[in-house]
Design a protein around this motif. Structure first.
Motif, PDB file in Angstrom:
ATOM      1  N   VAL A  81       0.815  -1.207   0.000  1.00  0.00           N
ATOM      2  CA  VAL A  81       0.000   0.000   0.000  1.00  0.00           C
ATOM      3  C   VAL A  81       0.854   1.266   0.000  1.00  0.00           C
ATOM      4  N   LEU A  82       2.174   1.087  -0.073  1.00  0.00           N
ATOM      5  CA  LEU A  82       3.069   2.239  -0.128  1.00  0.00           C
ATOM      6  C   LEU A  82       3.707   2.414  -1.501  1.00  0.00           C
ATOM      7  N   GLU A  83       3.277   1.582  -2.459  1.00  0.00           N
ATOM      8  CA  GLU A  83       3.801   1.729  -3.814  1.00  0.00           C
ATOM      9  C   GLU A  83       3.213   2.988  -4.442  1.00  0.00           C
ATOM     10  N   PRO A  84       4.033   3.712  -5.196  1.00  0.00           N
ATOM     11  CA  PRO A  84       3.509   4.915  -5.878  1.00  0.00           C
ATOM     12  C   PRO A  84       2.400   4.510  -6.849  1.00  0.00           C
ATOM     13  N   GLU A  85       1.377   5.327  -7.005  1.00  0.00           N
ATOM     14  CA  GLU A  85       1.072   6.474  -6.186  1.00  0.00           C
ATOM     15  C   GLU A  85       0.407   6.030  -4.892  1.00  0.00           C
ATOM     16  N   ILE A  86       0.875   6.574  -3.756  1.00  0.00           N
ATOM     17  CA  ILE A  86       0.274   6.225  -2.482  1.00  0.00           C
ATOM     18  C   ILE A  86      -1.087   6.888  -2.402  1.00  0.00           C
ATOM     19  N   ASN A  87      -2.113   6.070  -2.212  1.00  0.00           N
ATOM     20  CA  ASN A  87      -3.459   6.595  -2.065  1.00  0.00           C
ATOM     21  C   ASN A  87      -3.782   6.642  -0.572  1.00  0.00           C
ATOM     22  N   MET A  88      -3.998   7.855  -0.046  1.00  0.00           N
ATOM     23  CA  MET A  88      -4.155   8.006   1.393  1.00  0.00           C
ATOM     24  C   MET A  88      -5.480   7.441   1.901  1.00  0.00           C
ATOM     25  N   MET A  89      -6.511   7.438   1.084  1.00  0.00           N
ATOM     26  CA  MET A  89      -7.757   6.813   1.486  1.00  0.00           C
ATOM     27  C   MET A  89      -7.553   5.304   1.638  1.00  0.00           C
ATOM     28  N   ARG A  90      -6.851   4.700   0.682  1.00  0.00           N
ATOM     29  CA  ARG A  90      -6.562   3.268   0.758  1.00  0.00           C
ATOM     30  C   ARG A  90      -5.640   2.962   1.937  1.00  0.00           C
ATOM     31  N   LEU A  91      -4.596   3.757   2.102  1.00  0.00           N
ATOM     32  CA  LEU A  91      -3.667   3.542   3.210  1.00  0.00           C
ATOM     33  C   LEU A  91      -4.404   3.583   4.546  1.00  0.00           C
ATOM     34  N   GLY A  92      -5.335   4.529   4.689  1.00  0.00           N
ATOM     35  CA  GLY A  92      -6.018   4.685   5.961  1.00  0.00           C
ATOM     36  C   GLY A  92      -6.963   3.549   6.304  1.00  0.00           C
ATOM     37  N   PHE A 122     -16.606   8.473   8.622  1.00  0.00           N
ATOM     38  CA  PHE A 122     -16.349   9.822   8.119  1.00  0.00           C
ATOM     39  C   PHE A 122     -15.886   9.781   6.670  1.00  0.00           C
ATOM     40  N   LEU A 123     -14.969   8.863   6.358  1.00  0.00           N
ATOM     41  CA  LEU A 123     -14.323   8.865   5.053  1.00  0.00           C
ATOM     42  C   LEU A 123     -15.158   8.213   3.943  1.00  0.00           C
ATOM     43  N   LEU A 124     -15.768   7.063   4.213  1.00  0.00           N
ATOM     44  CA  LEU A 124     -16.486   6.369   3.139  1.00  0.00           C
ATOM     45  C   LEU A 124     -17.679   7.174   2.615  1.00  0.00           C
ATOM     46  N   PRO A 125     -18.511   7.771   3.458  1.00  0.00           N
ATOM     47  CA  PRO A 125     -19.582   8.613   2.907  1.00  0.00           C
ATOM     48  C   PRO A 125     -19.037   9.790   2.113  1.00  0.00           C
ATOM     49  N   ARG A 126     -17.917  10.349   2.563  1.00  0.00           N
ATOM     50  CA  ARG A 126     -17.309  11.461   1.814  1.00  0.00           C
ATOM     51  C   ARG A 126     -16.889  10.999   0.430  1.00  0.00           C
ATOM     52  N   LEU A 127     -16.298   9.798   0.353  1.00  0.00           N
ATOM     53  CA  LEU A 127     -15.894   9.253  -0.938  1.00  0.00           C
ATOM     54  C   LEU A 127     -17.113   8.944  -1.794  1.00  0.00           C
ATOM     55  N   ALA A 128     -18.172   8.431  -1.178  1.00  0.00           N
ATOM     56  CA  ALA A 128     -19.399   8.131  -1.927  1.00  0.00           C
ATOM     57  C   ALA A 128     -19.989   9.400  -2.530  1.00  0.00           C
ATOM     58  N   ARG A 129     -19.940  10.507  -1.789  1.00  0.00           N
ATOM     59  CA  ARG A 129     -20.453  11.770  -2.323  1.00  0.00           C
ATOM     60  C   ARG A 129     -19.614  12.239  -3.506  1.00  0.00           C
ATOM     61  N   GLN A 130     -18.307  12.018  -3.424  1.00  0.00           N
ATOM     62  CA  GLN A 130     -17.433  12.367  -4.551  1.00  0.00           C
ATOM     63  C   GLN A 130     -17.796  11.574  -5.789  1.00  0.00           C
ATOM     64  N   VAL A 131     -18.025  10.275  -5.602  1.00  0.00           N
ATOM     65  CA  VAL A 131     -18.381   9.412  -6.725  1.00  0.00           C
ATOM     66  C   VAL A 131     -19.668   9.902  -7.366  1.00  0.00           C
ATOM     67  N   ALA A 132     -20.657  10.218  -6.531  1.00  0.00           N
ATOM     68  CA  ALA A 132     -21.948  10.675  -7.053  1.00  0.00           C
ATOM     69  C   ALA A 132     -21.813  12.008  -7.780  1.00  0.00           C
ATOM     70  N   ALA A 133     -20.965  12.883  -7.266  1.00  0.00           N
ATOM     71  CA  ALA A 133     -20.845  14.227  -7.846  1.00  0.00           C
ATOM     72  C   ALA A 133     -20.042  14.240  -9.136  1.00  0.00           C
ATOM     73  N   THR A 134     -19.035  13.353  -9.239  1.00  0.00           N
ATOM     74  CA  THR A 134     -18.119  13.408 -10.375  1.00  0.00           C
ATOM     75  C   THR A 134     -18.336  12.306 -11.401  1.00  0.00           C
ATOM     76  N   GLY A 135     -18.876  11.164 -10.958  1.00  0.00           N
ATOM     77  CA  GLY A 135     -18.983  10.024 -11.868  1.00  0.00           C
ATOM     78  C   GLY A 135     -17.638   9.442 -12.237  1.00  0.00           C
ATOM     79  N   ASP A 136     -16.597   9.767 -11.474  1.00  0.00           N
ATOM     80  CA  ASP A 136     -15.236   9.321 -11.779  1.00  0.00           C
ATOM     81  C   ASP A 136     -15.131   7.810 -11.544  1.00  0.00           C
ATOM     82  N   PRO A 137     -14.845   7.008 -12.606  1.00  0.00           N
ATOM     83  CA  PRO A 137     -14.777   5.553 -12.425  1.00  0.00           C
ATOM     84  C   PRO A 137     -13.652   5.119 -11.491  1.00  0.00           C
ATOM     85  N   SER A 138     -12.560   5.875 -11.445  1.00  0.00           N
ATOM     86  CA  SER A 138     -11.460   5.518 -10.537  1.00  0.00           C
ATOM     87  C   SER A 138     -11.895   5.648  -9.081  1.00  0.00           C
TER      88      SER A 138
END
Length: 259
Positions: A134-145, A164-180
Motif C-alpha cells: 500500500v506504499l507503492e507509488p502512487e500512495i493513495n491516502m484513502m486506501r492507506l487509511g 467519516f471517510l467512506l460517505p465522503r468518498l461516496a459523495r465524490q463518486v456521485a458528484a463526479t462520476g469518476d470511475p477511478s
C-alpha cells in the motif's frame, strides 16, 4: 475524458445537483428562463461566455467546465499543468512552506483521487509499519487509511474514521462520476462499513486516534484548498493539516521531531 453528452444534458445535471430550478439559475445568471430551457433541451447551443457564466453560477469545477465547453463545441480554456511546471512555481513554493511551517505536526497534499502529492516529515506517523503493497507509488491516502495492510490496524477509532471517510468518498463518486473513485469506493467498502448514521452537522473535522511506537496519538484534521485557482491541478489539490487533540500527543510529536 468521459464520453461526451449534450451540453444541455450536462447543464441540467449540474443544475439539479445544486437543487436549482431553471428559474433559480436564470435569475442568478441574469438570463431568461426561456434561454436556460432552450439550452437544456438542445434548441440553443450556448456561446462560450454563456457556458462559462452558467458554470460559474452552478459552481462547476474547472475540469468539468472544460467538459461543458467541449460539449458545446468550444475549445477548453482551463489548463492543467504538472505541479513542477515553472508556471506553478509560486504555488509549489507556497505548498512547501506550508508543509514546513506545520512541523512537527503531520501535513499532506493530495490530488482529487486521494493520491499523495507532497508530505512533511511528520506525516511518517501514518506510514510506519504499513505493508509495501500500500506504499507503492502512487500512495493513495484513502486506501492507506482503511486497508488492513495499511494504517487501519493502528487506528483506535476505526469505525468512526470509516464512517467519516467512506460517505465522503461516496459523495465524490456521485458528484463526479469518476470511475477511478468508484472503483476505490468499492474496494474500500469491502473492508467494512457501508451503513452509517447521518453525520452530525457540527462534525466538520476528522478525529483519528492511532498507536505509534507504543504511544497513542489523538489528532484532528482540517482541509484547505486553493479558493481562487486558475489551473485544474491547483483547484483539485487538497491540503490536509493534522493537529494534536491533547497535550500528550503534542508533547510526543514535539519529542519525535527533536529525536
Amino acid at each position: 475524458m468521459q464520453a461526451e453528452r449534450p451540453i444541455g444534458e450536462l447543464l441540467r445535471q449540474w443544475r439539479r445537483q445544486r437543487g436549482l430550478s431553471q428559474l433559480d439559475l436564470a435569475i442568478q445568471a441574469d438570463v431568461s428562463p426561456r434561454h436556460v430551457s432552450f439550452v437544456e433541451t438542445g434548441r440553443t447551443i450556448p456561446s462560450r461566455p454563456m457556458v462559462l457564466r452558467l458554470a460559474e453560477h452552478l459552481g462547476v469545477p474547472l475540469r468539468e467546465r472544460n467538459r461543458l465547453l467541449v460539449a458545446a463545441g468550444h475549445a477548453p480554456v482551463y489548463a492543467q499543468r504538472a505541479l513542477d511546471d515553472p508556471d506553478l512555481a509560486k504555488a509549489r513554493e507556497a505548498l512547501d512552506r506550508l508543509l514546513e511551517a506545520h512541523e512537527p505536526f503531520p501535513a499532506l497534499v493530495l490530488d482529487r483521487r486521494w493520491n499523495l502529492v507532497l508530505a512533511n516529515p511528520a506525516a511518517r506517523v501514518f506510514f510506519d509499519g504499513a505493508d509495501p503493497e500500500v506504499l507503492e507509488p502512487e500512495i493513495n491516502m484513502m486506501r492507506l487509511g482503511l486497508h488492513p495492510k495499511g494504517l487501519a490496524p493502528r487506528i483506535r477509532n476505526l469505525e468512526e474514521v470509516r464512517g467519516f471517510l467512506l460517505p465522503r468518498l461516496a459523495r465524490q463518486v456521485a458528484a463526479t462520476g469518476d470511475p477511478s473513485l468508484s472503483d476505490l469506493y468499492a474496494e474500500l467498502a469491502e473492508f467494512g462499513g457501508g451503513d452509517f448514521p447521518a453525520p452530525d452537522p457540527s462534525d466538520v473535522v476528522l478525529r483519528i486516534h492511532i498507536t505509534h511506537r507504543g504511544e497513542e496519538l489523538r489528532l484532528f484534521n482540517t482541509v484547505t484548498t486553493f479558493g481562487a485557482a486558475f489551473d485544474i491541478t491547483l483547484e483539485e489539490l487538497i491540503i490536509e493539516t493534522y493537529f494534536p487533540a491533547d497535550d500528550h500527543t503534542r508533547r510526543t510529536l514535539l519529542k519525535t521531531a527533536t529525536a
